[in-house]
Design a protein around this motif. Structure first.
Motif: not given
Length: 258
Positions: A59-60, A62, A64-65, A67, A218, A220
């Motif tokens: 996620e980092r 991409t 998208t982290f 949360e 997450f 994901a």
């Protein structure tokens, strides 16, 4: 009086009491499978934490982290995080079971399609838990996560009593999100009243926010949960083609009387 009771039973239980027993047995068998998987992943904590770190890294990479920021924002609003924690605690059993019972009693012709979705999704989830056990965000305080549900209840989610009932490493896929989709959108088609339809349509989005804000999944995990729900819906549609009179979904028709 006896005639009225039989009429009520015929309306609420069109396939008789034994059909109720059959449905309970099917879901009990699915839970038994969950318990077997729960035992199989014992001792794989290292794998679960490694998979959790891999998700964070993905996620980092991409970007998208998000949360930690979502949980931090929600935690700053006491009423919001407490409501999210309460919903998380009740969604998987109280709300899910209540919704399934409601569909069975009042929209029985649609129940078997929903049931088939659930059974397929639960089977897929068991494979996921076996192959990819994953620690949830709340197990990574170094990234700013807290256990909002434990803070709300005062009972640690990794306590012996809680772990005896739940798999702490069943993060991928998120079945909270999968169940919300498999109940929310069918009920949005089944309910007659506009407010109820709107609330059920929004339910999967609410649950996605809840599982992230409480540090239990997450993004994901939520995405894989949605994918599981999609595969389950497609599978239920294929099954319905084999037995359309028994397993096809039957929504409320336009103009149907309330």
């Amino acid at each position: 009086m006896l005639v009225r009771l039989r009429t009520l039973e015929a309306r609420l239980l069109p396939h008789g009491v034994f059909d109720v027993v059959r449905q309970v047995a099917l879901f009990a068998t699915a839970y038994w499978g969950y318990r077997l998987v729960r035992g199989a992943v014992d001792g794989r904590a290292a794998d679960a934490f490694q998979h959790g770190r891999e998700l964070i890294s993905f996620e980092r990479g991409t970007h998208t982290f998000v949360e930690p920021a979502i949980q931090s924002w929600a935690s700053g609003k006491a009423v919001l995080i407490e409501a999210a924690s309460w919903i998380y605690m009740n969604s998987q059993f109280s709300i899910t079971l209540g919704a399934l019972v409601f569909i069975y009693l009042f929209h029985n012709s649609a129940f078997y399609f929903v049931r088939n979705m659930f059974l397929v999704a639960m089977a897929l989830a068991l494979v996921g838990y076996m192959v990819f056990p994953t620690a949830p965000p709340r197990f990574f305080p170094e990234w700013g996560f807290t256990d909002s549900v434990s803070n709300f209840t005062g009972v640690p989610q990794d306590s012996v009593a809680v772990n005896a009932l739940f798999n702490p490493f069943a993060a991928v896929p998120s079945m909270h999100v999968a169940f919300a989709l498999m109940l929310g959108w069918p009920l949005a088609r089944l309910c007659r009243h506009r407010v109820a339809r709107t609330l059920w349509f929004a339910w999967p989005f609410v649950l996605t926010f809840v599982v992230v804000a409480t540090g239990n999944h997450f993004l994901a995990d939520a995405v894989t949960g949605a994918l599981v729900a999609g595969v389950a819906a497609y599978s239920a549609e294929l099954l319905a083609r084999a037995r359309p009179n028994a397993w096809a979904f039957a929504p409320i028709r336009a103009g149907a009387p309330a």
